[in-house]
Design a protein around this motif. Sequence first.
Motif, PDB file in Angstrom:
ATOM      1  N   UNK A  41       0.855  -1.185   0.000  1.00  0.00           N
ATOM      2  CA  UNK A  41       0.000   0.000   0.000  1.00  0.00           C
ATOM      3  C   UNK A  41       0.893   1.238   0.000  1.00  0.00           C
ATOM      4  N   UNK A  42       0.515   2.232  -0.771  1.00  0.00           N
ATOM      5  CA  UNK A  42       1.355   3.417  -0.919  1.00  0.00           C
ATOM      6  C   UNK A  42       1.585   4.195   0.363  1.00  0.00           C
ATOM      7  N   UNK A  43       0.683   4.062   1.328  1.00  0.00           N
ATOM      8  CA  UNK A  43       0.824   4.792   2.589  1.00  0.00           C
ATOM      9  C   UNK A  43       1.747   4.097   3.587  1.00  0.00           C
ATOM     10  N   UNK A  44       2.155   2.845   3.291  1.00  0.00           N
ATOM     11  CA  UNK A  44       3.007   2.064   4.195  1.00  0.00           C
ATOM     12  C   UNK A  44       2.359   1.827   5.566  1.00  0.00           C
ATOM     13  N   UNK A  45       1.040   1.818   5.609  1.00  0.00           N
ATOM     14  CA  UNK A  45       0.372   1.765   6.907  1.00  0.00           C
ATOM     15  C   UNK A  45       0.598   0.450   7.646  1.00  0.00           C
ATOM     16  N   UNK A  46       0.683  -0.662   6.932  1.00  0.00           N
ATOM     17  CA  UNK A  46       0.925  -1.929   7.629  1.00  0.00           C
ATOM     18  C   UNK A  46       2.231  -1.876   8.402  1.00  0.00           C
ATOM     19  N   UNK A  47       3.259  -1.332   7.763  1.00  0.00           N
ATOM     20  CA  UNK A  47       4.553  -1.202   8.438  1.00  0.00           C
ATOM     21  C   UNK A  47       4.430  -0.272   9.646  1.00  0.00           C
ATOM     22  N   UNK A  48       3.759   0.865   9.453  1.00  0.00           N
ATOM     23  CA  UNK A  48       3.607   1.833  10.539  1.00  0.00           C
ATOM     24  C   UNK A  48       2.790   1.255  11.692  1.00  0.00           C
ATOM     25  N   UNK A  49       1.723   0.523  11.363  1.00  0.00           N
ATOM     26  CA  UNK A  49       0.859  -0.038  12.408  1.00  0.00           C
ATOM     27  C   UNK A  49       1.561  -1.128  13.202  1.00  0.00           C
ATOM     28  N   UNK A  50       2.638  -1.687  12.619  1.00  0.00           N
ATOM     29  CA  UNK A  50       3.441  -2.671  13.354  1.00  0.00           C
ATOM     30  C   UNK A  50       4.623  -2.014  14.061  1.00  0.00           C
ATOM     31  N   UNK A  51       4.711  -0.684  13.924  1.00  0.00           N
ATOM     32  CA  UNK A  51       5.732   0.048  14.672  1.00  0.00           C
ATOM     33  C   UNK A  51       7.012   0.317  13.907  1.00  0.00           C
ATOM     34  N   UNK A  52       6.996   0.171  12.568  1.00  0.00           N
ATOM     35  CA  UNK A  52       8.203   0.358  11.773  1.00  0.00           C
ATOM     36  C   UNK A  52       8.101   1.593  10.883  1.00  0.00           C
ATOM     37  N   UNK A  53       9.196   2.334  10.792  1.00  0.00           N
ATOM     38  CA  UNK A  53       9.303   3.440   9.845  1.00  0.00           C
ATOM     39  C   UNK A  53      10.506   3.172   8.939  1.00  0.00           C
ATOM     40  N   UNK A  54      10.731   4.044   7.952  1.00  0.00           N
ATOM     41  CA  UNK A  54      11.771   3.797   6.959  1.00  0.00           C
ATOM     42  C   UNK A  54      13.157   3.645   7.570  1.00  0.00           C
ATOM     43  N   UNK A  55      13.385   4.249   8.719  1.00  0.00           N
ATOM     44  CA  UNK A  55      14.713   4.149   9.332  1.00  0.00           C
ATOM     45  C   UNK A  55      14.980   2.753   9.898  1.00  0.00           C
TER      46      UNK A  55
END
Length: 253
Positions: A41-55
């Motif tokens: 997903x373009x918003x990267x929400x799955x990653x964010x909702x699991x506590x991960x950001x690009x760093x």
Amino acid sequence: MGPKKIAVINNKGGVGKSTTSVQLAHGLAKLDFNVLLIDLDGQNDSSLFLGFTEKDYENTFFDLMDPRYPAKLSECIINARENLDLLPNDNIEKINSELHRNSRIDIIMEEILSDLEDMDYDFVMFDCGPQRTKVNDAVLCYIDHIIMPVQVESASVRAVGNIYEYLDELRLSSDLITLIIPNMFDARTNESKANLELLKDIFSDEPDILTEPINRRVKITEAGRAGKTVFEYDEEAADQFFKVLKRVVEKIV
């Protein structure tokens, strides 16, 4: 046999696809299945909702497609929870552009993810964006099952047919649609109750395709903002998703 491959998709935005993807993926992991969640997903929400950001990661899905030095799948996966791994993305537009160059959209995902056959996953779940894109075309040609969250409000219920049209355009069977999850249900409002009944009417010929509704809860939103799943944040919301998970296991395992 390989893993069960599931797309969580709806052609309408804002229906809770990423939230659903994360909760189902972690729920299956808590049931002792090995799960890979692929965030497309373009918003990267799955990653964010699991506590991960690009760093938090160096390699992403796009690195699997690098025409010069494609990365190995194992180099792009990060562990998110016990039994749950995540394959993040950092630029969905680049992925989409690269797929536009490929004439065999029907097999490209098998090539990109060929290493999966040698990995010990029971489920591979894709969190898909709402648009009709080459990314989603490739995913839909690859997966075995579709789980579709539908917000229990008029516009979202009316848009249910869009996914059937999309599958028809790709010459794929509507039998891929395995479960539909009525989402953000509010039993306090007549509109929400009427729209749930409308959904039941639409699928009266195949009533087992609908799960029990997921109630609208502030705690579900709060959990995502905190980088946690409902299983880590709110017992009542977790119980709702476990009921849906029971249906997932019954229909897919």
